[in-house]
Scaffold this motif. Structure first.
Motif, PDB file in Angstrom:
ATOM      1  N   LYS A   1       0.847  -1.191   0.000  1.00 26.99           N
ATOM      2  CA  LYS A   1       0.000   0.000   0.000  1.00 26.99           C
ATOM      3  C   LYS A   1       0.884   1.242   0.000  1.00 26.99           C
ATOM      4  O   LYS A   1       2.092   1.169   0.259  1.00 26.99           O
ATOM      5  N   SER A   2       0.256   2.403  -0.261  1.00 27.42           N
ATOM      6  CA  SER A   2       1.047   3.636  -0.279  1.00 27.42           C
ATOM      7  C   SER A   2       0.247   4.786   0.306  1.00 27.42           C
ATOM      8  O   SER A   2      -0.944   4.644   0.615  1.00 27.42           O
ATOM      9  N   ALA A   3       0.924   5.925   0.472  1.00 28.71           N
ATOM     10  CA  ALA A   3       0.286   7.096   1.084  1.00 28.71           C
ATOM     11  C   ALA A   3      -0.988   7.444   0.334  1.00 28.71           C
ATOM     12  O   ALA A   3      -1.023   7.421  -0.899  1.00 28.71           O
ATOM     13  N   GLY A   4      -2.041   7.756   1.073  1.00 28.98           N
ATOM     14  CA  GLY A   4      -3.316   8.101   0.461  1.00 28.98           C
ATOM     15  C   GLY A   4      -4.288   6.934   0.408  1.00 28.98           C
ATOM     16  O   GLY A   4      -5.490   7.138   0.242  1.00 28.98           O
ATOM     17  N   ASP A   5      -3.774   5.708   0.528  1.00 28.42           N
ATOM     18  CA  ASP A   5      -4.654   4.537   0.498  1.00 28.42           C
ATOM     19  C   ASP A   5      -5.476   4.443   1.782  1.00 28.42           C
ATOM     20  O   ASP A   5      -4.993   4.764   2.864  1.00 28.42           O
ATOM     21  N   SER A   6      -6.714   3.988   1.638  1.00 31.76           N
ATOM     22  CA  SER A   6      -7.562   3.658   2.776  1.00 31.76           C
ATOM     23  C   SER A   6      -7.917   2.187   2.669  1.00 31.76           C
ATOM     24  O   SER A   6      -8.141   1.680   1.583  1.00 31.76           O
ATOM     25  N   LEU A   7      -7.968   1.513   3.790  1.00 30.21           N
ATOM     26  CA  LEU A   7      -8.366   0.113   3.738  1.00 30.21           C
ATOM     27  C   LEU A   7      -9.015  -0.311   5.046  1.00 30.21           C
ATOM     28  O   LEU A   7      -8.782   0.298   6.088  1.00 30.21           O
ATOM     29  N   THR A   8      -9.834  -1.329   4.957  1.00 27.77           N
ATOM     30  CA  THR A   8     -10.372  -1.949   6.165  1.00 27.77           C
ATOM     31  C   THR A   8      -9.751  -3.331   6.242  1.00 27.77           C
ATOM     32  O   THR A   8      -9.607  -4.022   5.240  1.00 27.77           O
ATOM     33  N   VAL A   9      -9.352  -3.701   7.445  1.00 27.17           N
ATOM     34  CA  VAL A   9      -8.642  -4.961   7.648  1.00 27.17           C
ATOM     35  C   VAL A   9      -9.274  -5.693   8.820  1.00 27.17           C
ATOM     36  O   VAL A   9      -9.437  -5.123   9.897  1.00 27.17           O
ATOM     37  N   LYS A  10      -9.617  -6.951   8.584  1.00 24.09           N
ATOM     38  CA  LYS A  10     -10.135  -7.788   9.664  1.00 24.09           C
ATOM     39  C   LYS A  10      -9.017  -8.742  10.081  1.00 24.09           C
ATOM     40  O   LYS A  10      -8.439  -9.430   9.245  1.00 24.09           O
ATOM     41  N   VAL A  11      -8.682  -8.747  11.365  1.00 20.49           N
ATOM     42  CA  VAL A  11      -7.569  -9.561  11.858  1.00 20.49           C
ATOM     43  C   VAL A  11      -8.089 -10.553  12.896  1.00 20.49           C
ATOM     44  O   VAL A  11      -8.646 -10.151  13.932  1.00 20.49           O
ATOM     45  N   ALA A  12      -7.918 -11.831  12.613  1.00 19.44           N
ATOM     46  CA  ALA A  12      -8.325 -12.869  13.557  1.00 19.44           C
ATOM     47  C   ALA A  12      -7.401 -12.837  14.779  1.00 19.44           C
ATOM     48  O   ALA A  12      -6.252 -12.397  14.678  1.00 19.44           O
ATOM     49  N   PRO A  13      -7.889 -13.310  15.929  1.00 18.16           N
ATOM     50  CA  PRO A  13      -7.057 -13.266  17.145  1.00 18.16           C
ATOM     51  C   PRO A  13      -5.667 -13.864  16.968  1.00 18.16           C
ATOM     52  O   PRO A  13      -4.697 -13.337  17.512  1.00 18.16           O
ATOM     53  N   ALA A  14      -5.558 -14.948  16.176  1.00 22.87           N
ATOM     54  CA  ALA A  14      -4.259 -15.603  16.006  1.00 22.87           C
ATOM     55  C   ALA A  14      -3.219 -14.663  15.404  1.00 22.87           C
ATOM     56  O   ALA A  14      -2.025 -14.802  15.654  1.00 22.87           O
ATOM     57  N   GLU A  15      -3.673 -13.707  14.586  1.00 22.61           N
ATOM     58  CA  GLU A  15      -2.742 -12.743  14.001  1.00 22.61           C
ATOM     59  C   GLU A  15      -2.895 -11.372  14.646  1.00 22.61           C
ATOM     60  O   GLU A  15      -2.379 -10.373  14.156  1.00 22.61           O
ATOM     61  N   GLY A  16      -3.639 -11.352  15.750  1.00 21.44           N
ATOM     62  CA  GLY A  16      -3.818 -10.115  16.496  1.00 21.44           C
ATOM     63  C   GLY A  16      -3.121 -10.262  17.847  1.00 21.44           C
ATOM     64  O   GLY A  16      -1.920 -10.445  17.910  1.00 21.44           O
TER      65      GLY A  16
END
Ligand SMILES: [Zn+2]
Length: 162
Positions: free
Chosen positions: A54-69
């Motif tokens: 990703k780069s500056a200006g990008d917006s994103l939504t990210v879902k992270v499961a507990p194992a990777e949180g």
């Protein structure tokens, strides 16, 4: 060309962290963006992975499961100890949170979950263990890390002082 996030990037971003019910747990709103050194384990691995490329200006939504949180809830982290262990604490009640030093020197978060007579149940799990993390991310800036930042394993943005 815009710099893409990868190893040795310093990323500044605004974020909002919500649980599965949409409750806001943490946010950079109204403050400085959060800066981190990519590839150094400064943020939870599931979010770090999602930001690659990703780069500056990008917006994103990210879902992270507990194992990777913040990990799953470890049943071994829930212990019953004697009230007497809380020396010098006048009132011990459910909901109290403490910071203690673990044997390896790291800060350990302790929450009292139940008090029954002389028995106190404590939970050593991270407060966000077992929680699926939902991030709204807006990337503000991406730059290359300095050699000093790489040596230290963290960015020096955001008032980090030595
Ligand atoms: Zn440093």
């Amino acid at each position: 060309m815009a710099l893409l996030i990868g190893e040795k990037s310093v990323v500044s971003m605004h974020y909002k962290l919500m649980d599965e019910a949409g409750k806001v747990l943490d946010s950079s709103e109204g403050g400085e963006p959060l800066a981190y050194l990519h590839g150094a384990g400064n943020i939870v691995s599931g979010l770090e992975k999602a930001l690659v490329g990703k780069s500056a200006g990008d917006s994103l939504t990210v879902k992270v499961a507990p194992a990777e949180g913040y990990g799953e809830v470890d049943p071994n982290g829930i212990k019953v100890i004697e009230r007497a262990a809380f020396e010098g604490v006048d009132v011990v009640e459910a909901g109290m949170a403490f910071e203690a030093k673990a044997p390896d020197g790291t800060a350990q978060h302790i929450v009292v979950t139940k008090v029954e007579g002389d028995e106190v149940t404590i939970d050593l799990n991270h407060p966000l263990a077992g929680v699926t993390l939902n991030f709204d991310i807006q990337i503000v800036n991406v730059r290359e890390a300095t050699q000093e930042e790489l040596d230290h394993g963290h960015t020096h943005e955001g008032g980090h002082a030595h």
